[in-house]
Design an enzyme around this catalytic site. Structure first.
Site, PDB file in Angstrom:
ATOM      1  N   HIS A 110      99.354  22.031 152.438  1.00  0.00           N
ATOM      2  CA  HIS A 110      99.912  22.186 153.794  1.00  0.00           C
ATOM      3  C   HIS A 110      98.855  22.589 154.818  1.00  0.00           C
ATOM      4  O   HIS A 110      99.114  22.553 156.011  1.00  0.00           O
ATOM      5  CB  HIS A 110     101.057  23.197 153.772  1.00  0.00           C
ATOM      6  CG  HIS A 110     102.250  22.681 153.034  1.00  0.00           C
ATOM      7  ND1 HIS A 110     103.356  22.150 153.664  1.00  0.00           N
ATOM      8  CD2 HIS A 110     102.498  22.579 151.704  1.00  0.00           C
ATOM      9  CE1 HIS A 110     104.234  21.754 152.758  1.00  0.00           C
ATOM     10  NE2 HIS A 110     103.744  22.005 151.554  1.00  0.00           N
TER      11      HIS A 110
ATOM     12  N   ASP B 273      94.906  23.604 162.588  1.00  0.00           N
ATOM     13  CA  ASP B 273      96.259  23.661 162.023  1.00  0.00           C
ATOM     14  C   ASP B 273      96.464  22.408 161.177  1.00  0.00           C
ATOM     15  O   ASP B 273      96.162  21.298 161.643  1.00  0.00           O
ATOM     16  CB  ASP B 273      97.283  23.690 163.167  1.00  0.00           C
ATOM     17  CG  ASP B 273      98.562  24.422 162.809  1.00  0.00           C
ATOM     18  OD1 ASP B 273      98.842  24.595 161.604  1.00  0.00           O
ATOM     19  OD2 ASP B 273      99.293  24.829 163.735  1.00  0.00           O
TER      20      ASP B 273
END
Ligand code: ADQ
Length: 473
Positions: free
Chosen positions: A165, A375
């Site tokens: 992730h 991110d």
């Protein structure tokens, strides 16, 4: 998998945590990026979920709102300290986010990480032993990079997938880890490895080439000496767009929207919604805002900045320090720019809010500021464009070029480099002034991207890759 995307075997999800929070004695599904993404998936697919919980003994086997059997891994506090507060949060997390803070290298934390992985392997083995049919195992994230190897040793034919992730860093950054061979070896025992973007996938492949001499990289496959083939694929994670659209249009959301519009009447709204994490660029955002207020006096009183920050990892020193810094900056800006008798320019909420209120904030935002320093993906950006497309079709997304979402939205977002505070201030002003027609066209195109690539597509692609049935392209 059959044509409807159903698996031919039960799904066994393994993640650091169980997707649970206990509020006033009642167990409920928790929030956060990984849980937001996986909840609609388990609602459709079902199966089991293995993860750690502080109250492992008390975890029920089922919880309302979560369609999975829960299996808790019990870890004593000393292990959690080394594994979670240490190795995952202070070594891997900052290293995988391009050193936006310096990673700490500590050998005792590594030993805890290894021990915890064995505990996970034991729990997964128990679940497999009790299952009438051999499940497909899908491991989530950087907390469990060693787990595929431990499971492969115990179950040579097990179908194992892993999804990361976070970003995967460039080889020269990964090489700083003293345990780089072990970590890569752990991952390469899976059948398929999923990343948000081709850039992270390519970083991984280059890292393997540099660090594992016996691995041959052929396209997106890694051939191992034992003849096994491991796929490394780019599968961008997403949201349940239909569900978010429905939430946006819900009458309960309308009620919240009315209240918020009254609160901010006569002013434009810039919005930030993040976990309180140093990767999210909240401090740079506040500095840009301060500069804007300083250099553009005519804008004072014409807009408000709302920052919603979910408490996160407050047992970790860097996160406690960040909270103090953010709160000091908010206080300084409000101290400098609040006019007597008027509202403050920055509203700061340090809490988790429910989905209805979250959708209401998205609906009233003129400019959504998603400006992380780094991110993996960023689901907030996808939620925002989906909510706006489902309602008034308006709004502007100011988006960092250093998040996975930027790869999908291209120039339909106002792209920014959040490290350039002055440039960010200028882009905030530009975003506030973007023409309505332009705003609508951009929102519509970005929302289309999210609809075409929703979370069900992500899970379908991931599971197909694990079971070896993925379609090219
Ligand atoms: P996160 O770093 O947690 O996820 P993100 O993808 O933005 O980041 O997900 C945050 C989720 O939490 C969103 O669904 C958002 O709605 C929710 N949220 C944020 N603030 C909230 C608040 N105050 N109250 C309630 N809910 C709130 C990690 C990676 C990301 C990656 C995801 C999924 O860091 O890069 O996109 O996993 O892979």
């Amino acid at each position: 998998m059959d044509e409807a995307g159903r698996l031919d075997a039960p799904l066994l999800l393994v993640a650091n945590r169980l997707p649970l929070a206990r509020q006033r004695g009642v167990w409920r599904p928790s929030s956060g990026g990984l849980v937001t993404a996986l909840t609609p998936v388990v609602a459709r697919v079902g199966g089991s979920w293995v993860g750690w919980d502080e109250d492992a003994q008390g975890v029920p086997s089922r919880v309302e709102g979560l369609n999975v059997d829960l299996h808790a891994v019990d870890l004593d506090p000393a292990l959690v300290e080394g594994y979670y507060h240490g190795f995952t949060n202070r070594t891997l997390w900052p290293l995988f986010h391009d050193l936006v803070v310096q990673p700490v290298i500590d050998r005792s934390w590594w030993r805890s990480y290894e021990t915890v992985t064995r505990r996970f392997a034991d729990k997964v083995s128990e679940v497999i032993a009790a299952s009438p049919q051999r499940p497909v195992v899908w491991i989530q994230d950087y907390h469990l990079l060693l787990l595929p190897q431990l499971l492969r040793d115990r179950f040579p034919d097990l179908r194992i997938g892993m999804f990361l992730h976070t970003p995967f860093p460039a080889p020269e950054l990964f090489a700083r880890l003293p345990w780089r061979e072990s970590l890569l070896g752990g991952m390469l025992a899976a059948d398929s490895l999923g990343f948000h973007t081709t850039q992270y996938r390519d970083n991984f492949l280059r890292t393997v080439q540099r660090i594992i001499p016996d691995a041959t990289v052929l396209g997106d496959s890694i051939m191992r000496e034992d003849g096994r083939r491991v796929r490394a694929l780019s599968h961008p994670i997403s949201i349940d767009a239909e569900d978010f659209g429905a939430l946006a249009r819900d009458p309960a959301t309308d009620t919240e929207v009315t209240a918020l519009r009254e609160q901010f009447e006569g002013r434009k709204v810039l919005l930030g919604v993040d976990r309180l994490d140093y990767t999210k660029g909240i401090r740079h955002r506040l500095q840009a805002l301060e500069l804007l207020l300083e250099q553009r006096p005519h804008l004072r009183g014409r807009f408000v900045f709302v920052q919603i920050a979910v408490p996160s990892r407050d047992d970790v020193e860097e996160y406690r320090r960040l909270r103090t810094q953010v709160e000091t900056e908010v206080g300084r800006i409000n101290g400098r720019f609040t006019e007597p008798g008027h509202d403050v320019p920055v509203h700061y909420l340090h809490r988790s809010i429910d989905r209805t209120r979250l959708a209401a904030y998205y609906r009233i935002a003129d400019v959504m500021c998603v400006t992380p320093l780094k991110d993996g993906m960023n689901l907030v950006a996808k939620e925002f464009v989906t909510v706006r497309d489902a309602t008034d079709g308006d709004g502007v997304l100011l988006l960092s070029e250093f998040c996975g979402t930027a790869h999908e939205f291209g120039h339909d977002a106002i792209r920014c480099n959040p490290f350039d505070v002055e440039g960010l201030a200028m882009l905030m002003e530009r975003a506030l002034e973007l023409a309505p027609e332009d705003r609508r066209e951009r929102i519509a195109r970005m929302a289309q991207v999210v609809r075409d690539n929703d979370v069900f597509r992500w899970v379908g692609d991931e599971l197909a890759a694990i079971t070896g049935e993925e379609h090219p392209g």
